[in-house]
Scaffold this active site. Sequence first.
Site, mmCIF file in Angstrom:
data_model
loop_
_atom_site.group_PDB
_atom_site.id
_atom_site.type_symbol
_atom_site.label_atom_id
_atom_site.label_comp_id
_atom_site.label_asym_id
_atom_site.label_seq_id
_atom_site.Cartn_x
_atom_site.Cartn_y
_atom_site.Cartn_z
ATOM 1 N N HIS A 1 37.502 33.188 -9.037
ATOM 2 C CA HIS A 1 37.643 33.164 -10.869
ATOM 3 C C HIS A 1 37.213 32.110 -10.967
ATOM 4 O O HIS A 1 35.976 32.119 -11.707
ATOM 5 C CB HIS A 1 39.110 32.807 -11.168
ATOM 6 N N ASP B 1 46.665 24.056 -12.613
ATOM 7 C CA ASP B 1 45.130 24.430 -13.211
ATOM 8 C C ASP B 1 45.299 23.257 -14.255
ATOM 9 O O ASP B 1 45.814 21.776 -14.018
ATOM 10 C CB ASP B 1 45.996 25.451 -14.073
HETATM 11 FE FE1 N7H Z 1 40.716 29.787 -16.021
HETATM 12 N N1 N7H Z 1 44.873 30.254 -13.382
HETATM 13 O O1 N7H Z 1 45.463 29.080 -14.107
HETATM 14 O O2 N7H Z 1 44.940 31.075 -12.464
HETATM 15 N N2 N7H Z 1 41.275 29.379 -14.309
HETATM 16 N N3 N7H Z 1 42.301 30.867 -16.267
HETATM 17 N N4 N7H Z 1 39.658 30.825 -17.303
HETATM 18 N N5 N7H Z 1 38.623 28.761 -15.413
HETATM 19 C C1 N7H Z 1 40.890 27.777 -13.471
HETATM 20 O O3 N7H Z 1 40.132 24.283 -11.853
HETATM 21 C C2 N7H Z 1 43.625 31.316 -15.385
HETATM 22 C C3 N7H Z 1 39.976 31.438 -18.148
HETATM 23 C C4 N7H Z 1 37.444 28.967 -16.847
HETATM 24 O O4 N7H Z 1 34.938 24.790 -12.933
HETATM 25 C C5 N7H Z 1 42.296 27.637 -12.473
HETATM 26 O O5 N7H Z 1 41.717 24.061 -13.304
HETATM 27 C C6 N7H Z 1 44.673 31.749 -15.671
HETATM 28 C C7 N7H Z 1 39.279 32.057 -18.703
HETATM 29 C C8 N7H Z 1 36.719 28.032 -15.781
HETATM 30 O O6 N7H Z 1 35.606 25.133 -11.413
HETATM 31 C C9 N7H Z 1 43.294 28.491 -12.414
HETATM 32 C C10 N7H Z 1 44.070 32.871 -16.725
HETATM 33 C C11 N7H Z 1 38.157 31.520 -18.886
HETATM 34 C C12 N7H Z 1 37.630 27.423 -14.879
HETATM 35 C C13 N7H Z 1 42.735 28.996 -13.656
HETATM 36 C C14 N7H Z 1 43.054 31.884 -17.399
HETATM 37 C C15 N7H Z 1 37.980 30.601 -17.805
HETATM 38 C C16 N7H Z 1 38.768 28.250 -14.754
HETATM 39 C C17 N7H Z 1 41.682 26.649 -11.097
HETATM 40 C C18 N7H Z 1 44.630 33.880 -18.464
HETATM 41 C C19 N7H Z 1 36.314 31.496 -19.525
HETATM 42 C C20 N7H Z 1 36.936 26.007 -13.993
HETATM 43 C C21 N7H Z 1 41.646 25.495 -11.554
HETATM 44 C C22 N7H Z 1 45.773 34.229 -17.701
HETATM 45 C C23 N7H Z 1 36.545 32.568 -20.172
HETATM 46 C C24 N7H Z 1 35.984 26.904 -12.902
HETATM 47 C C25 N7H Z 1 40.737 24.166 -12.538
HETATM 48 C C26 N7H Z 1 34.995 25.366 -11.931
HETATM 49 C C27 N7H Z 1 39.989 27.459 -13.941
HETATM 50 C C28 N7H Z 1 43.615 30.094 -14.169
HETATM 51 C C29 N7H Z 1 41.248 32.190 -18.166
HETATM 52 C C30 N7H Z 1 37.609 29.650 -17.353
HETATM 53 C C31 N7H Z 1 44.265 28.150 -11.789
HETATM 54 C C32 N7H Z 1 45.549 31.928 -15.838
HETATM 55 C C33 N7H Z 1 39.913 33.353 -19.925
HETATM 56 C C34 N7H Z 1 35.810 27.325 -16.430
#
Ligand code: N7H
Length: 502
Positions: A358, A225
């Site tokens: 996602h 992440d």
């Molecule tokens: Fe997400 N994960 O760890 O599985 N997220 N996220 N997220 N997320 C991203 O690119 C995760 C949540 C965004 O610029 C990655 O840094 C989990 C919420 C946005 O390409 C991973 C949860 C919201 C991005 C995860 C969760 C977002 C993003 C890829 C909840 C917004 C960047 C790593 C448990 C409301 C997209 C990375 C881009 C990336 C995970 C929640 C948003 C691995 C587990 C609630 C904007």
Amino acid sequence: VARKANIQGDIWPGLPKRCQTFLFFKIRKGDEFKTRLRSFVEVGGITTAQDALDMKKKILEAKPQAIQHCRPAKIQSLAGVNIAFTSTGLGAIGKFVFDEAGVKKDRALSKVFRNNQLRGGLFGKGMFSDLVGEGWDDPQELRKEYHPSGERNQRQIDGVFLVTASREDDLARKVNSIKEHFLKEPGYGEVDTYRVSNDPVLEFPLIRQGRTRPDKGKEHFGFEDGISQPLLEGLDDVNIKDKDPKPVKSGMIFAKHDGDDMGQPDWAEDGSFLVFRDLQQLVPEFEKWLEDNKHKAPFAESSNNPKEKLAAYLMGRWRNGTPVDENPHDDTDPSLFRSNNFDFQPVNKHDKCPFAAHIRKMRPRGDLDHDHAVIIRRGIPYGGEVSPEEKAVQKSDDENERGLLFVCYQSDIRNGFNFLTTRWASNHYFPDRKSNFIDDHGPGIDAIVGQKLDHHPPRSIGLPDGKDPTEARLDLDRWVIHKGGEYFFSPSINALKGYLTS
Ligand code: N7H
């Protein structure tokens, strides 16, 4: 430099953190709280953007030495503190009113408030009233502290101290120093010998504890992440060689910067709205589902690891960070592990990264001609590792809960967090205009954070099946439980020393 000394460091560039305490507070005595807060800020109690840049530099400099001497524990550990307020918190210090009609009766008050009231209806309402009220959050699933309570059914959280460190002992020291400053009985000032007041200026109705996992950088589902953050014009070095994503105006994150059209009062400049979300992750259940459904992964027959492929297609990145858009078939090229250099071309197809993955839902890049919902993420995992017992029964033990303490910043909650989760993640039909490739239920729901309203189609995602232009529709379970949170405003240092504490 002036700006970097005025911005709180968690917003930008981010506080270095391996562990973090969220001290959620309720203000009991507004005036005395203001006096204590002002003295706290005046002695440098709040970590600014400039402080955070200096800390990151020191950590980088200290690392090679520590590694050379095999003393990872000695790696420079620097603690940080930020603060943010809910609308009830601003109300408790006399800077927010809820009942506009009531205020209008008093002409003098009305004028002051018209000029100085923070704009943003969702901030005023708070998260419970917004997300439970609209049917997104299930009140049965929320932690009790995020519910309004008491005789007047009031929200319980007025603000939060975000305390960060790279070592637990430094974190504990910092948390104690905050408690001492705000809780001590006047007259008992000595370190460690202070007496907690019987009638303190604030209380802590909820304390949440986060820490990075032993598998550093990875969240509980095992994905790398913290890779992709928006680059901000005027703050970040935007002369990067990667072509995507393009830098955005800093007004998407900061109040009153170029690109923010909320019309905030002057005191809000350099501040940002903070959204906190308490998200439980059902890790053994996620793993079981992947195992049970791996044969449905796109091109599963030609993959030597269809389970990993399925996980990657739901996320848009393989667990080691490799973007599916850059390599849909395997994750073995180290140069792609943290790559951010892709934009989902050609955008009318999803035979590489699914439309509803996602990261594609949350930052659609080439799918849209401009960025209009951008957030900076600063979350941290909480809870322990999956136990052998949980692995054996493939079910989470609620006594050993784990998940993500999600934090994000934006200049407008409605156009930021709220838009991302309700209009994009939870909307089966976003991204739109992809109809040649999808059936009646659209690209699908975000498998990680999408929430379903009663009238929505069942949770599912469309995946390419190799027979262009057809696709396979895959039913999804739910592995993230939304346990609530709050909406805050994280003000500038000037506002903390001036308007807010006057
Ligand atoms: Fe997400 N994960 O760890 O599985 N997220 N996220 N997220 N997320 C991203 O690119 C995760 C949540 C965004 O610029 C990655 O840094 C989990 C919420 C946005 O390409 C991973 C949860 C919201 C991005 C995860 C969760 C977002 C993003 C890829 C909840 C917004 C960047 C790593 C448990 C409301 C997209 C990375 C881009 C990336 C995970 C929640 C948003 C691995 C587990 C609630 C904007």
